[in-house]
Design an enzyme around this catalytic site. Sequence first.
Site, PDB file in Angstrom:
ATOM      1  CB  ALA A 227      -3.700  28.071  -1.322  1.00 29.35           C
TER       2      ALA A 227
ATOM      3  CG  ASP B 215     -12.487   7.804   1.239  1.00 28.00           C
ATOM      4  OD1 ASP B 215     -13.694   8.089   1.207  1.00 28.00           O
ATOM      5  OD2 ASP B 215     -11.869   7.316   0.283  1.00 28.00           O
TER       6      ASP B 215
ATOM      7  CG  MET C 169     -19.099   7.483  -0.152  1.00 24.88           C
ATOM      8  SD  MET C 169     -18.530   8.631  -1.407  1.00 24.88           S
ATOM      9  CE  MET C 169     -18.962   7.718  -2.873  1.00 24.88           C
TER      10      MET C 169
ATOM     11  N   GLY D 198     -25.171  10.935  16.472  1.00 16.95           N
ATOM     12  CA  GLY D 198     -25.859  10.289  17.593  1.00 16.95           C
ATOM     13  C   GLY D 198     -26.379   8.908  17.249  1.00 16.95           C
TER      14      GLY D 198
ATOM     15  NE  ARG E  25     -31.540   0.791  26.417  1.00 15.69           N
ATOM     16  CZ  ARG E  25     -30.768   0.410  25.385  1.00 15.69           C
ATOM     17  NH1 ARG E  25     -30.559  -0.869  25.167  1.00 15.69           N
ATOM     18  NH2 ARG E  25     -30.228   1.297  24.581  1.00 15.69           N
TER      19      ARG E  25
ATOM     20  CD  GLU F 288     -17.696   3.408   0.003  1.00 16.90           C
ATOM     21  OE1 GLU F 288     -18.514   3.380  -0.924  1.00 16.90           O
ATOM     22  OE2 GLU F 288     -16.654   4.098  -0.033  1.00 16.90           O
TER      23      GLU F 288
ATOM     24  NE  ARG G 182     -15.622  11.105  -3.456  1.00 15.54           N
ATOM     25  CZ  ARG G 182     -15.469  10.264  -4.481  1.00 15.54           C
ATOM     26  NH1 ARG G 182     -15.944  10.570  -5.661  1.00 15.54           N
ATOM     27  NH2 ARG G 182     -14.842   9.148  -4.305  1.00 15.54           N
TER      28      ARG G 182
HETATM   29  P1  ATP Z   1     -10.003   8.843  -2.797  1.00 11.86           P
HETATM   30  O1  ATP Z   1      -9.720   7.662  -1.893  1.00 11.86           O
HETATM   31  O2  ATP Z   1     -10.398  10.044  -2.048  1.00 11.86           O
HETATM   32  O3  ATP Z   1     -10.924   8.495  -3.902  1.00 11.86           O
HETATM   33  P2  ATP Z   1      -7.368   8.405  -3.844  1.00 11.86           P
HETATM   34  O4  ATP Z   1      -6.258   9.327  -4.160  1.00 11.86           O
HETATM   35  O5  ATP Z   1      -7.091   7.379  -2.776  1.00 11.86           O
HETATM   36  O6  ATP Z   1      -8.619   9.273  -3.508  1.00 11.86           O
HETATM   37  P3  ATP Z   1      -7.234   6.335  -5.893  1.00 11.86           P
HETATM   38  O7  ATP Z   1      -8.194   5.995  -6.982  1.00 11.86           O
HETATM   39  O8  ATP Z   1      -6.870   5.261  -4.942  1.00 11.86           O
HETATM   40  O9  ATP Z   1      -7.830   7.636  -5.187  1.00 11.86           O
HETATM   41  O10 ATP Z   1      -5.859   6.831  -6.566  1.00 11.86           O
HETATM   42  C1  ATP Z   1      -5.848   7.841  -7.569  1.00 11.86           C
HETATM   43  C2  ATP Z   1      -4.817   7.520  -8.621  1.00 11.86           C
HETATM   44  O11 ATP Z   1      -3.508   7.466  -8.015  1.00 11.86           O
HETATM   45  C3  ATP Z   1      -4.963   6.161  -9.281  1.00 11.86           C
HETATM   46  O12 ATP Z   1      -5.902   6.160 -10.334  1.00 11.86           O
HETATM   47  C4  ATP Z   1      -3.551   5.932  -9.838  1.00 11.86           C
HETATM   48  O13 ATP Z   1      -3.356   6.642 -11.028  1.00 11.86           O
HETATM   49  C5  ATP Z   1      -2.674   6.555  -8.751  1.00 11.86           C
HETATM   50  N1  ATP Z   1      -2.170   5.502  -7.843  1.00 11.86           N
HETATM   51  C6  ATP Z   1      -2.854   4.831  -6.887  1.00 11.86           C
HETATM   52  N2  ATP Z   1      -2.075   3.909  -6.278  1.00 11.86           N
HETATM   53  C7  ATP Z   1      -0.863   3.987  -6.877  1.00 11.86           C
HETATM   54  C8  ATP Z   1       0.372   3.299  -6.724  1.00 11.86           C
HETATM   55  N3  ATP Z   1       0.522   2.336  -5.808  1.00 11.86           N
HETATM   56  N4  ATP Z   1       1.410   3.650  -7.528  1.00 11.86           N
HETATM   57  C9  ATP Z   1       1.257   4.612  -8.462  1.00 11.86           C
HETATM   58  N5  ATP Z   1       0.125   5.307  -8.658  1.00 11.86           N
HETATM   59  C10 ATP Z   1      -0.927   5.016  -7.901  1.00 11.86           C
END
Ligand code: ATP
Length: 323
Positions: free
Chosen positions: A22, A127, A169, A185, A211, A222, A256
Amino acid sequence: MKRIGVLTSGGDAPGMNAAIRAVVRTGIGEGWDVYGIQHGYSGLINGDAVPLGARDVGGIIQRGGTMLGSARSPEFMTEEGRHKALQTLGNYQIEALVVIGGNGSQKGAYALSQMGFPVVGIASTIDNDLYGTDISIGVDTALDIALVAIDRLKVTASSHHRAFAVEVMGRDTGHLALAAGIAGGAEYIVVPEVETDPEDLATAIRSAYDRGKTHAMLVVAEGARYNAEELERYFAEHRAQVGFELRITILGYVQRGGAPGAHDRLLATRFGAAATEALVRGEHGVLIGLLCGEVATTLLSEVAANKKPLDQELLDLVNVLAR
Ligand code: ATP
């Protein structure tokens, strides 16, 4: 503006491809070049970018995962890493970036936007823990996968008079577990946000047994203190008299990789188009999400600073429904 970039970051989520498609096609519709950055922020640092035409994103709307690849990049968490990323964007003459990803990815997007670069985020994580959206891309499909497993396990649980603890997860949050537990459920749902006393849980399972229930289904997050393995260990160590035999199943990564369902394809397509529209309006430093059924933008500063609370209404229902 002439050229934008798009990347996927963090855990892959079903529907990411539909969002890429998109962004590419609506961007081309605005007369822009669109570049795909491969492997998330790592690719941004290393200069892995490819031009994407309308045909390059054909045949991907129905595929899980992400055609651009995704990664976790510790280097991007450093200022030096982000400077390298800015250099890549400059080298490719990319003037704005769309970041498709979850919590961490949007924190990264915010960090980049604070350095003066125009960024628009798209909410995408199974998540469902992202502030600024009621639901993220991938959640609906991940829930469907969890439900298929829970429904099947229930059949076996009933046949054998067992209790099953199914672990889903969600990292350190219980959004996915809560939704999967209600829709599946489950008799009990264990989430990190609510302290669970395993003794109370044992008593409740025992009471279900007394019951006359044929099974007990627990859905555990998790990230909960008592996730599936910890619960099993606790019950074994304390010889908890729960009536049913307890079995655990950890769904893990199978949640996933599914093909995105209709809901995720539509959501991702709307989010992708909305990201382009935001850039056309000159709006950036925002996350595209769904609030009260409408596609809406929330400042990335707010997204980065806030934790999404669990749906209290759903939490309240758990006890009422477990009769
Ligand atoms: P999911 O939770 O679905 O796995 P997510 O985006 O939360 O996805 P993360 O591994 O937390 O996954 O973050 C992905 C990437 O974002 C990290 O590897 C890092 O490169 C970047 N990142 C995370 N936190 C920060 C931060 N505070 N500042 C800068 N970059 C960040």
